[in-house]
Design an enzyme around this catalytic site. Structure first.
Site, PDB file in Angstrom:
ATOM      1  N   LYS A  76       0.860  -1.186   0.000  1.00  0.00           N
ATOM      2  CA  LYS A  76       0.000   0.000   0.000  1.00  0.00           C
ATOM      3  C   LYS A  76       0.896   1.234   0.000  1.00  0.00           C
ATOM      4  O   LYS A  76       1.941   1.238   0.673  1.00  0.00           O
ATOM      5  CB  LYS A  76      -0.903  -0.029   1.244  1.00  0.00           C
ATOM      6  CG  LYS A  76      -1.901   1.121   1.330  1.00  0.00           C
ATOM      7  CD  LYS A  76      -2.821   0.973   2.550  1.00  0.00           C
ATOM      8  CE  LYS A  76      -3.836   2.117   2.648  1.00  0.00           C
ATOM      9  NZ  LYS A  76      -4.734   2.009   3.804  1.00  0.00           N
ATOM     10  N   SER A 151      -9.906   2.380   3.049  1.00  0.00           N
ATOM     11  CA  SER A 151      -8.990   3.121   2.201  1.00  0.00           C
ATOM     12  C   SER A 151      -8.022   2.235   1.413  1.00  0.00           C
ATOM     13  O   SER A 151      -7.404   2.708   0.462  1.00  0.00           O
ATOM     14  CB  SER A 151      -8.170   4.091   3.056  1.00  0.00           C
ATOM     15  OG  SER A 151      -7.330   3.369   3.938  1.00  0.00           O
ATOM     16  N   SER A 175     -10.232  -0.121   7.204  1.00  0.00           N
ATOM     17  CA  SER A 175      -9.652  -0.032   5.859  1.00  0.00           C
ATOM     18  C   SER A 175      -8.990  -1.286   5.311  1.00  0.00           C
ATOM     19  O   SER A 175      -8.612  -1.314   4.147  1.00  0.00           O
ATOM     20  CB  SER A 175      -8.635   1.097   5.798  1.00  0.00           C
ATOM     21  OG  SER A 175      -9.319   2.298   5.637  1.00  0.00           O
TER      22      SER A 175
END
Ligand code: GLN
Length: 484
Positions: A76, A151, A175
């Site tokens: 990420k 997210s 998330s």
């Protein structure tokens, strides 16, 4: 090959049926061919990936047998990766090349993994749909008109579309688990402090937790083995022994007490999701588990408490982006105040600014007691609810989200309805507990996720329960047609 799990790929590599260079090239080709539609990657690190893969192949030839050696994965874009752009989904960090690696990045490197690239995400991890990224929204591979969740939407979409065998992610209020649910994959958020936060760009420091996006619980265990552990550079990382998370995956569930909180099955829950969870519960009963009704009476307070605490911490964490030291700087500032003001208003997106304003307000003199302190008290009550429940049960199970993936644009002008996507996940962060979301069915064409929550440091137990379910079902093995 792209549908195989890490455990299966490790076997292919160790028996020389494929090399890491070939495997890495295969995933790079898939990313180049298919990610134009999804937008799940911000940066693709082709050259570095092929170099790391070649190194992994030579280490294997020299006798190294680490299960992650030569396995490609994605990070990420919230994790600092030395020499590689680390944007956190923000214009503010669009020009930021990290000068060091996050601890968890180093741990995965040392285990021999190969970095394919950095995945798209909501700006500074604020969001539930990935529509808040400076780099544009990510699409859900099961229906490209829908959001992948957020997210960590880039990580979830990339794993679901088989563009990478696995990805890292972070979870401050849901998330990891929410996008995993919306994309039909396995998302593990470990106990707060289990994985180092060093080098992970901060959103709300008392809630932020790194974790994994994989096809299976077994793969999550393999990755957690590498990522978990104490780090002296993170004062909130916990110095407690790291078990081998793969060792107990097949343990019997005979007599396991599963709590079903009534607050998770009330109004607002999509009926297909409720049914899928009930069906999964039957499977657990067949495996020998006992279902017990429980209560988590303060669940309804978790979203309001979170939307005081998380913005408060973010307003303080994001004060460092001032246009001076690093990150975005506005053009031709007339004076210092203009430099701060324009750098921050041009560098941050709408949702981030909303959070900074709320956070600054709730921390200001006169409001601190009324909001921040009160939210902290609620946080304590929520932890107590879980502590009470875990006197009666070993794990808690419920839906991960109230509804499946929604259409892109559907909630972007209604922040409160967007915030409600995390109604079942946020309390877990407030209490610091581990949680995992696994796929348990479909509604129309969209995946359904089920959440398993355990006491502090019970990752082995959660992964055991998830793995046993995955051994007798195949929801986790389904692939979106266009990406098969
Ligand atoms: N959706 C929640 C938020 O917008 C949680 C995000 C997260 O876990 N990083 O804050």
């Amino acid at each position: 090959m792209h549908n195989k799990t890490i455990a299966q790929l490790a076997n292919e590599l160790s028996t020389n049926r494929i090399s890491s260079v070939e495997l890495t090239q295969l995933f790079l080709d898939r990313i180049n061919r298919l990610d134009n539609t999804l937008n799940s990657f911000i940066t693709i690190t082709t050259e570095k990936a092929l170099q790391e893969a070649a190194k992994a192949d030579s280490l294997r030839a020299a006798g190294n047998t680490n299960p992650l050696l030569g396995i490609p994965l994605a990070q990420k874009d919230i994790f600092c990766t030395q020499g590689i752009k680390t944007s956190c989904g923000s214009r503010m960090l669009d020009n930021f090349i990290a000068p060091y690696d996050a601890t968890s990045v180093i741990q995965l490197q040392q285990a021999g993994t190969v970095l394919l690239g950095k995945t798209n995400m909501d700006e500074f991890a604020m969001g539930s749909s990935n529509e808040n990224s400076y780099y544009g929204p990510v699409k859900n591979p099961w229906d490209t008109r829908c959001v992948p969740g957020g997210s960590s939407g880039g990580s979830a979409a990339a794993v679901a579309a088989r563009l990478t065998p696995a990805a890292t992610a972070t979870d401050t209020g849901g998330s990891i688990r929410q996008p995993a649910a919306l994309c039909g994959i396995t998302g593990l958020k470990p106990t707060y402090g289990r994985i180092s936060r060093y080098g992970m760009i901060a959103f709300a420091s008392s809630l932020d937790q790194a974790g994994t996006m994989t096809k299976t619980a077994e793969d999550a265990a393999i990755l957690l083995n590498a990522m978990a552990g104490f780090d002296e550079r993170d004062s909130t990382s916990v110095n407690t022994p790291v078990p081998d998370y793969t060792a107990s995956l097949n343990d019997s569930l005979q007599g396991l007490r599963i709590g079903m909180p009534k607050e998770f099955f009330g109004e607002g829950l999509n009926s297909d999701i409720a049914e899928a969870i009930q069906a999964a519960m039957k499977e657990y009963e067949n495996l020998g588990a006992k279902l017990i009704d429980i209560e988590l009476p303060n669940t309804g307070l978790s979203i309001p408490a979170y939307y005081v605490i998380a913005p408060a911490e973010c307003s303080s964490n994001l004060a460092r982006y001032d246009g001076v030291r690093y990150g975005y700087r506005c053009k031709n500032p007339v004076n210092l105040e203009d430099l701060y003001k324009r750098s921050r208003s041009e560098g941050f997106g709408k949702e981030v600014k909303r959070r900074i304003m709320i956070g600054t307000y709730v921390l200001s003199a006169g409001f601190y007691d009324a909001y921040y302190l009160k939210a902290q008290k609620i946080r304590h009550l929520i932890s107590q609810d879980f502590a009470e429940a875990f006197k009666k049960v070993d794990i808690i199970i419920g839906p991960t989200t109230p509804s499946p993936a929604f259409a892109i644009g559907e909630k972007s002008n209604d922040p409160v309805s967007m915030y409600l996507s995390d109604i079942y996940t946020i309390a877990v962060n407030l209490a610091g507990l581990p949680g995992v979301s696994i796929p348990v069915g479909f509604t129309k064409n969209l995946p359904i996720g089920m959440q398993l929550i355990g006491p502090l440091f019970s990752e082995a137990r959660l992964l055991n329960a998830a793995h046993r379910y995955q051994k007798i079902t195949d929801w986790h093995a389904k692939t979106p047609e266009e990406f098969n």
